[in-house]
Design a protein around this motif. Structure first.
Motif, PDB file in Angstrom:
ATOM      1  N   GLN A 103       6.566   7.639  -0.230  1.00 22.82           N
ATOM      2  CA  GLN A 103       5.507   7.264   0.732  1.00 22.82           C
ATOM      3  C   GLN A 103       4.114   7.436   0.120  1.00 22.82           C
ATOM      4  O   GLN A 103       3.196   6.706   0.464  1.00 22.82           O
ATOM      5  CB  GLN A 103       5.639   8.089   2.008  1.00 22.82           C
ATOM      6  N   PHE A 107       1.749   4.201   0.066  1.00 24.78           N
ATOM      7  CA  PHE A 107       0.512   4.160   0.859  1.00 24.78           C
ATOM      8  C   PHE A 107      -0.677   4.873   0.205  1.00 24.78           C
ATOM      9  O   PHE A 107      -1.793   4.755   0.677  1.00 24.78           O
ATOM     10  CB  PHE A 107       0.751   4.754   2.247  1.00 24.78           C
ATOM     11  N   GLY A 108      -0.420   5.625  -0.861  1.00 27.27           N
ATOM     12  CA  GLY A 108      -1.496   6.357  -1.508  1.00 27.27           C
ATOM     13  C   GLY A 108      -1.867   7.604  -0.729  1.00 27.27           C
ATOM     14  O   GLY A 108      -1.318   7.881   0.335  1.00 27.27           O
ATOM     15  N   ARG A 109      -2.807   8.383  -1.265  1.00 28.77           N
ATOM     16  CA  ARG A 109      -3.343   9.567  -0.593  1.00 28.77           C
ATOM     17  C   ARG A 109      -4.852   9.547  -0.769  1.00 28.77           C
ATOM     18  O   ARG A 109      -5.391   8.685  -1.437  1.00 28.77           O
ATOM     19  CB  ARG A 109      -2.766  10.834  -1.238  1.00 28.77           C
ATOM     20  N   SER A 110      -5.504  10.537  -0.211  1.00 32.38           N
ATOM     21  CA  SER A 110      -6.955  10.542  -0.333  1.00 32.38           C
ATOM     22  C   SER A 110      -7.378  10.669  -1.799  1.00 32.38           C
ATOM     23  O   SER A 110      -8.426  10.179  -2.196  1.00 32.38           O
ATOM     24  CB  SER A 110      -7.542  11.691   0.487  1.00 32.38           C
ATOM     25  N   ALA A 113      -4.482   6.704  -5.689  1.00 36.45           N
ATOM     26  CA  ALA A 113      -4.434   5.289  -5.306  1.00 36.45           C
ATOM     27  C   ALA A 113      -2.992   4.880  -5.005  1.00 36.45           C
ATOM     28  O   ALA A 113      -2.060   5.412  -5.596  1.00 36.45           O
ATOM     29  CB  ALA A 113      -4.987   4.434  -6.433  1.00 36.45           C
ATOM     30  N   ALA A 114      -2.844   3.964  -4.085  1.00 39.59           N
ATOM     31  CA  ALA A 114      -1.509   3.487  -3.730  1.00 39.59           C
ATOM     32  C   ALA A 114      -0.929   2.654  -4.873  1.00 39.59           C
ATOM     33  O   ALA A 114      -1.661   1.956  -5.571  1.00 39.59           O
ATOM     34  CB  ALA A 114      -1.580   2.652  -2.462  1.00 39.59           C
ATOM     35  N   PRO A 116       1.890   0.384  -4.322  1.00 40.66           N
ATOM     36  CA  PRO A 116       2.915  -0.136  -3.415  1.00 40.66           C
ATOM     37  C   PRO A 116       4.022  -0.897  -4.125  1.00 40.66           C
ATOM     38  O   PRO A 116       3.770  -1.610  -5.090  1.00 40.66           O
ATOM     39  CB  PRO A 116       2.131  -1.056  -2.479  1.00 40.66           C
ATOM     40  N   ARG A 119       6.249  -3.053   0.213  1.00 40.17           N
ATOM     41  CA  ARG A 119       5.658  -4.223   0.884  1.00 40.17           C
ATOM     42  C   ARG A 119       5.577  -5.445  -0.037  1.00 40.17           C
ATOM     43  O   ARG A 119       5.936  -6.546   0.379  1.00 40.17           O
ATOM     44  CB  ARG A 119       4.286  -3.863   1.452  1.00 40.17           C
TER      45      ARG A 119
ATOM     46  N   ALA B  37      -9.505   1.283  -3.908  1.00 39.02           N
ATOM     47  CA  ALA B  37      -8.349   2.038  -4.446  1.00 39.02           C
ATOM     48  C   ALA B  37      -8.284   3.514  -4.057  1.00 39.02           C
ATOM     49  O   ALA B  37      -7.300   3.961  -3.500  1.00 39.02           O
ATOM     50  CB  ALA B  37      -8.246   1.882  -5.952  1.00 39.02           C
ATOM     51  N   THR B  38      -9.303   4.296  -4.372  1.00 35.94           N
ATOM     52  CA  THR B  38      -9.249   5.712  -4.021  1.00 35.94           C
ATOM     53  C   THR B  38     -10.648   6.269  -3.772  1.00 35.94           C
ATOM     54  O   THR B  38     -11.634   5.716  -4.264  1.00 35.94           O
ATOM     55  CB  THR B  38      -8.513   6.511  -5.128  1.00 35.94           C
ATOM     56  N   MET B  39     -10.699   7.381  -3.032  1.00 38.65           N
ATOM     57  CA  MET B  39     -12.004   7.983  -2.725  1.00 38.65           C
ATOM     58  C   MET B  39     -12.492   8.775  -3.927  1.00 38.65           C
ATOM     59  O   MET B  39     -11.697   9.448  -4.575  1.00 38.65           O
ATOM     60  CB  MET B  39     -11.858   8.989  -1.566  1.00 38.65           C
ATOM     61  N   GLN B  73      -4.688  -3.138   2.324  1.00 39.25           N
ATOM     62  CA  GLN B  73      -4.534  -1.917   3.116  1.00 39.25           C
ATOM     63  C   GLN B  73      -5.900  -1.233   3.229  1.00 39.25           C
ATOM     64  O   GLN B  73      -6.591  -1.043   2.230  1.00 39.25           O
ATOM     65  CB  GLN B  73      -3.540  -0.984   2.409  1.00 39.25           C
ATOM     66  N   PHE B  77     -10.305   7.928   6.151  1.00 39.98           N
ATOM     67  CA  PHE B  77     -10.028   9.366   6.055  1.00 39.98           C
ATOM     68  C   PHE B  77     -11.131  10.140   6.763  1.00 39.98           C
ATOM     69  O   PHE B  77     -12.312   9.772   6.690  1.00 39.98           O
ATOM     70  CB  PHE B  77      -9.996   9.806   4.581  1.00 39.98           C
ATOM     71  N   ARG B 117      -0.959   2.552  11.067  1.00 36.52           N
ATOM     72  CA  ARG B 117      -0.258   3.850  10.967  1.00 36.52           C
ATOM     73  C   ARG B 117      -1.240   5.019  10.878  1.00 36.52           C
ATOM     74  O   ARG B 117      -2.396   4.847  10.454  1.00 36.52           O
ATOM     75  CB  ARG B 117       0.696   3.858   9.767  1.00 36.52           C
ATOM     76  N   GLU B 121      -2.731  14.706   5.830  1.00 34.78           N
ATOM     77  CA  GLU B 121      -2.471  15.405   4.574  1.00 34.78           C
ATOM     78  C   GLU B 121      -2.733  16.885   4.787  1.00 34.78           C
ATOM     79  O   GLU B 121      -3.722  17.254   5.412  1.00 34.78           O
ATOM     80  CB  GLU B 121      -3.384  14.861   3.476  1.00 34.78           C
TER      81      GLU B 121
END
Lengths: 150, 142
Positions: A103, A107-110, A113-114, A116, A119, B37-39, B73, B77, B117, B121
């Motif tokens: 997962q 979906f990535g995290r803070s 980077a995701a 995927p 999907r 992509a990311t923070m 997506q 956050f 969704r 975390e």
């Protein structure tokens, strides 16, 4: 109309009628086989595209840590279920519970980077899966009742 | 110019999004709060992260068509769920259902919500509200 994108799937009603005319057990087996073969395409695509690397299992004090390469690739599961009372079935495809970190890839995290793979696999192969379903249904109907799928 | 430049401009200019996530004048990190992509580390919250999930082009009888489809997506956050939710809802309202030309020139035919969704975390404790959109578009003429 250049703005229109149309996907037309035909033959669903005919297939349903053909299956309904068969004994329930045979029809369910055919649906199960079709779902398994068709959704196998998604599983294959997920296996090919999931990010691979070594996973370190914690283990006990006795056994110590162990490494396993490409755990997720080898643990994409598939569960087919056909409803008992109707000619309806479903197939769930995805990483097994033990590979819970899928997962985070999907979906990535803070701070991550995701990457995927579920999907994109679903979207890129949806047509192939539908085609495989129809092809398998024809094959299975022909096998059980020769000449019936024409 | 590309699609993501256009939707970032659209969302960051939205009043509701600015109220939820701030703007370069009010945020300490001096950004619009939207990142690809990311923070970045230690950025202000709430923040919105976008990433392309998949995409395809539609061929025509004349060859490569102009129409493209992509799935993006968006993840908002925040330190609290309400904070993340407010930023996500503002972004969603600004972009989902949009049809027309984005500020940088990309022609968007449709933006459809396909997934919604919530997530949380544990370390660091952050709430995430994310959604996927499917975009049908044509790139701006160069």
């Amino acid at each position: 109309m250049p703005n229109l994108v149309e996907v037309k799937i035909t033959g669903g009603r005919e297939l349903f009628e053909a299956l309904e005319a068969r004994p329930s057990r045979v029809a369910k087996n055919i649906i199960r086989k079709c779902l398994k073969k068709a959704a196998g395409i998604w599983r294959g695509e997920m296996r090919q595209t999931v990010a691979q690397g070594p996973h370190v299992w914690k283990g006990s004090a006795k056994t110590g840590r162990s490494r396993e390469f490409a755990f997720l690739r080898d643990h994409i599961g598939m569960k087919v279920s056909v409803r008992g009372d109707e000619l309806e079935g479903s197939c769930a495809v995805g990483p097994v519970k033990k590979g819970f970190w899928a997962q985070f890839l999907e979906f990535g995290r803070s701070d991550q980077a995701a990457q995927p793979f579920i999907r994109p696999a679903f979207e890129s192969k949806v047509r192939d899966v539908l085609a495989k379903f129809v092809e398998t249904a024809k094959e299975e109907l022909d096998k059980e009742f020769p000449g019936s799928s024409r | 110019m590309s699609l993501h430049v256009g939707f970032v401009q659209l969302i960051s200019a939205d009043d509701a999004f600015q109220a939820a996530a701030g703007d370069p004048n009010t945020r300490i990190d001096k950004t619009n709060g939207i990142f690809p992509a990311t923070m970045p580390q230690n950025c202000d919250l709430p923040a919105l992260v976008y990433a392309r999930v998949s995409g395809r082009e539609f061929d025509t009888l004349d060859g490569r068509g102009e129409l493209k489809q992509t799935r993006v997506q968006f993840s908002a956050f925040g330190e609290h769920h309400a904070e993340a939710e407010a930023a996500a809802v503002a972004a969603k309202n600004a972009f989902v259902g949009f049809s027309g030309t984005l500020p940088e020139g990309t022609e968007v035919d449709s933006v459809i919500l396909v997934l919604d969704r919530d997530n949380c975390e544990q370390v660091p404790r952050l709430y995430e509200v994310s959604f996927d959109v499917e975009i049908l578009y044509r790139n701006a003429a160069v």
